[in-house]
Design an enzyme around this catalytic site. Structure first.
Site, PDB file in Angstrom:
ATOM      1  CG  ASP A 131       1.763   5.346  -6.682  1.00 37.82           C
ATOM      2  OD1 ASP A 131       1.031   4.508  -7.239  1.00 37.82           O
ATOM      3  OD2 ASP A 131       1.597   6.567  -6.806  1.00 37.82           O
ATOM      4  CB  VAL A 132       0.596  -0.576  -7.069  1.00 41.40           C
ATOM      5  CG1 VAL A 132       1.026  -1.227  -5.772  1.00 41.40           C
ATOM      6  CG2 VAL A 132      -0.842  -0.066  -6.990  1.00 41.40           C
ATOM      7  CE  LYS A 134     -12.688  -0.392  -9.222  1.00 42.10           C
ATOM      8  NZ  LYS A 134     -11.731  -1.285  -8.548  1.00 42.10           N
ATOM      9  CB  SER A 184     -17.035  -1.710  -8.920  1.00 45.48           C
ATOM     10  OG  SER A 184     -18.231  -1.077  -8.488  1.00 45.48           O
ATOM     11  CE1 TYR A 211     -14.077   2.570  -7.962  1.00 50.86           C
ATOM     12  CE2 TYR A 211     -16.374   2.174  -8.528  1.00 50.86           C
ATOM     13  CZ  TYR A 211     -15.243   1.842  -7.808  1.00 50.86           C
ATOM     14  OH  TYR A 211     -15.269   0.776  -6.938  1.00 50.86           O
ATOM     15  CG  ASP A 261      -2.197   0.765   1.029  1.00 51.13           C
ATOM     16  OD1 ASP A 261      -3.269   0.111   0.981  1.00 51.13           O
ATOM     17  OD2 ASP A 261      -2.155   2.018   0.904  1.00 51.13           O
TER      18      ASP A 261
HETATM   19  N1  LIG Z   1     -16.462  -0.394  -0.927  1.00 52.43           N
HETATM   20  C1  LIG Z   1     -17.268  -0.651  -1.936  1.00 52.43           C
HETATM   21  O1  LIG Z   1     -18.496  -0.456  -1.869  1.00 52.43           O
HETATM   22  C2  LIG Z   1     -16.720  -1.244  -3.212  1.00 52.43           C
HETATM   23  C3  LIG Z   1     -17.629  -1.704  -4.159  1.00 52.43           C
HETATM   24  C4  LIG Z   1     -17.152  -2.242  -5.340  1.00 52.43           C
HETATM   25  C5  LIG Z   1     -15.787  -2.304  -5.570  1.00 52.43           C
HETATM   26  N2  LIG Z   1     -14.913  -1.835  -4.634  1.00 52.43           N
HETATM   27  C6  LIG Z   1     -13.491  -1.918  -4.940  1.00 52.43           C
HETATM   28  O2  LIG Z   1     -12.835  -2.691  -3.958  1.00 52.43           O
HETATM   29  C7  LIG Z   1     -11.496  -2.223  -3.785  1.00 52.43           C
HETATM   30  C8  LIG Z   1     -11.251  -1.907  -2.327  1.00 52.43           C
HETATM   31  O3  LIG Z   1     -12.218  -0.998  -1.889  1.00 52.43           O
HETATM   32  P1  LIG Z   1     -12.232  -0.441  -0.384  1.00 52.43           P
HETATM   33  O4  LIG Z   1     -13.538   0.230  -0.201  1.00 52.43           O
HETATM   34  O5  LIG Z   1     -11.835  -1.496   0.551  1.00 52.43           O
HETATM   35  O6  LIG Z   1     -11.113   0.714  -0.554  1.00 52.43           O
HETATM   36  P2  LIG Z   1      -9.954   1.357   0.331  1.00 52.43           P
HETATM   37  O7  LIG Z   1      -9.778   2.733  -0.246  1.00 52.43           O
HETATM   38  O8  LIG Z   1     -10.219   1.255   1.808  1.00 52.43           O
HETATM   39  O9  LIG Z   1      -8.679   0.465   0.012  1.00 52.43           O
HETATM   40  C9  LIG Z   1      -7.847   0.707  -1.072  1.00 52.43           C
HETATM   41  C10 LIG Z   1      -6.407   0.789  -0.594  1.00 52.43           C
HETATM   42  O10 LIG Z   1      -5.604   1.023  -1.747  1.00 52.43           O
HETATM   43  C11 LIG Z   1      -4.579   1.940  -1.412  1.00 52.43           C
HETATM   44  N3  LIG Z   1      -4.123   2.622  -2.637  1.00 52.43           N
HETATM   45  C12 LIG Z   1      -4.828   3.465  -3.432  1.00 52.43           C
HETATM   46  N4  LIG Z   1      -4.077   3.865  -4.460  1.00 52.43           N
HETATM   47  C13 LIG Z   1      -2.856   3.251  -4.324  1.00 52.43           C
HETATM   48  C14 LIG Z   1      -1.664   3.269  -5.087  1.00 52.43           C
HETATM   49  N5  LIG Z   1      -1.547   4.010  -6.189  1.00 52.43           N
HETATM   50  N6  LIG Z   1      -0.622   2.515  -4.662  1.00 52.43           N
HETATM   51  C15 LIG Z   1      -0.720   1.759  -3.534  1.00 52.43           C
HETATM   52  N7  LIG Z   1      -1.833   1.721  -2.769  1.00 52.43           N
HETATM   53  C16 LIG Z   1      -2.894   2.463  -3.159  1.00 52.43           C
HETATM   54  C17 LIG Z   1      -5.236   2.896  -0.417  1.00 52.43           C
HETATM   55  O11 LIG Z   1      -4.235   3.548   0.382  1.00 52.43           O
HETATM   56  C18 LIG Z   1      -6.136   1.953   0.378  1.00 52.43           C
HETATM   57  O12 LIG Z   1      -5.485   1.460   1.535  1.00 52.43           O
HETATM   58  C19 LIG Z   1     -11.339  -1.013  -4.721  1.00 52.43           C
HETATM   59  O13 LIG Z   1     -10.791  -1.418  -5.952  1.00 52.43           O
HETATM   60  C20 LIG Z   1     -12.774  -0.574  -4.925  1.00 52.43           C
HETATM   61  O14 LIG Z   1     -12.956   0.125  -6.136  1.00 52.43           O
HETATM   62  C21 LIG Z   1     -15.357  -1.312  -3.461  1.00 52.43           C
END
Ligand SMILES: NC(=O)c1ccc[n+]([C@@H]2O[C@H](COP(=O)([O-])OP(=O)(O)OC[C@H]3O[C@@H](n4cnc5c(N)ncnc54)[C@H](O)[C@@H]3O)[C@@H](O)[C@H]2O)c1
Length: 278
Positions: free
Chosen positions: A78-79, A175, A157, A171, A52
């Site tokens: 940063d990925v 996705k 998503s 977004y 992360d």
């Molecule tokens: N929460 C929802 O309702 C939902 C629904 C559908 C899909 N998703 C998808 O699930 C995944 C996780 O969602 P979440 O709600 O747990 O999100 P979150 O934001 O809590 O977790 C994402 C993590 O990725 C890290 N991150 C972001 N950009 C980065 C980068 N460039 N390099 C390294 N780390 C990076 C952030 O610091 C964070 O810790 C995401 O892809 C999101 O789009 C979430």
């Protein structure tokens, strides 16, 4: 009399497998999808690379795993940046050896349609959500192909399949791209022992929702927004990060040995519902 060979019970064991989770931290205190997935993998015996850009948040995930007796290491970077990706994979391999599973979890967004989305925003979101998947895939595919085994999952998503009642253009487009990216590599590498699948979460109650899309459901309070979000779902509730993590664990395990190039919806029935607009 012929003896009947019994297959093993549901083979979800991940003992000794190295799993690289991009975005293994969380946007806030509590259970994000990445954090719940890391903990689930570790409980099944995997060596988890918690990756992360937020060091403290990734370290929190690693700490939880170690407190439970699991194996994990934090890797900060940063990925979406090429040099960073090369460094992160090199550090991960030095620690745990070849990567058995890539779990592409990072995802960012910005509410708005085409007129509210600048080209810069679009590029930034694409870079984190899609370019990062290309960079990570380029790291793991040659190694997985030469070993004749490997597994990739991406978190998409339902926003990548449907309009969810408010504009979320960049977004949603990225996705959808994640899903098609995975379908492409699944076909190309199926003969080389690599499986690739997409997990498609619906409305999931994770910490980041409070600061992002909750306001699209109610401006008044987070509780009201949560309740309005829950009402959209046929099962009557948003999903938890664990609901998604368990689907991921199934797909990367041998229980899903004959599953590749597909999407697993974890959405409480949302995508199948016809809703009448008022
Ligand atoms: N929460 C929802 O309702 C939902 C629904 C559908 C899909 N998703 C998808 O699930 C995944 C996780 O969602 P979440 O709600 O747990 O999100 P979150 O934001 O809590 O977790 C994402 C993590 O990725 C890290 N991150 C972001 N950009 C980065 C980068 N460039 N390099 C390294 N780390 C990076 C952030 O610091 C964070 O810790 C995401 O892809 C999101 O789009 C979430």
């Amino acid at each position: 009399m012929n003896s009947i060979a019994h297959p093993p019970g549901l083979p979800t064991d991940l003992t000794g497998r190295t799993i690289f989770v991009s975005g293994g931290g969380s946007a806030g205190p509590g259970w994000s999808i990445g954090r719940a997935s890391c903990v689930t993998y570790a409980r099944l015996g995997a060596h988890v690379c918690v990756v992360d850009r937020d060091a403290a948040s990734a370290e929190e995930t690693t700490k939880i795993i170690r407190q439970e007796g699991g194996i994990a290491q934090t890797f900060v970077g940063d990925v979406s940046e090429e040099d960073e990706v090369k460094r992160l994979f090199s550090e991960a391999r030095n620690q745990f050896g070849p990567i058995d599973v890539l779990h592409h979890n990072v995802g960012i967004g910005k509410v708005g349609g085409p007129m509210e989305t600048s080209a810069e925003d679009f590029d930034r979101i694409h870079k984190v959500n899609v370019r990062s998947l290309l960079l990570a895939a380029q790291e793991v595919l040659p190694e997985m192909a030469s070993r004749g085994t490997g597994n990739i999952i991406a978190i998409s998503s339902v926003a990548g399949m449907r309009y969810l009642g408010y504009p979320h253009l960049a977004y949603s487009v990225t996705k959808a791209a994640n899903t098609q990216f995975i379908r492409m590599i699944a076909q190309q590498y199926a003969g080389q022992g690599i499986r690739a699948n997409t997990v498609v979460p619906g409305l999931i109650d994770t910490p980041r929702i409070a600061n992002t899309v909750a306001k699209m459901f109610s401006e008044n309070s987070l509780d009201e927004a949560r309740a309005a979000r829950d009402k959209q779902v046929p099962m009557g509730r948003s999903g938890t990060a664990w609901n998604v993590a368990h689907a991921c664990a199934f797909l990367v395990s041998d229980a899903a040995a004959y599953i590749t190039g597909t999407e697993l919806l974890v959405d409480g029935g949302l995508t199948g519902r016809y809703t009448q607009q008022n």
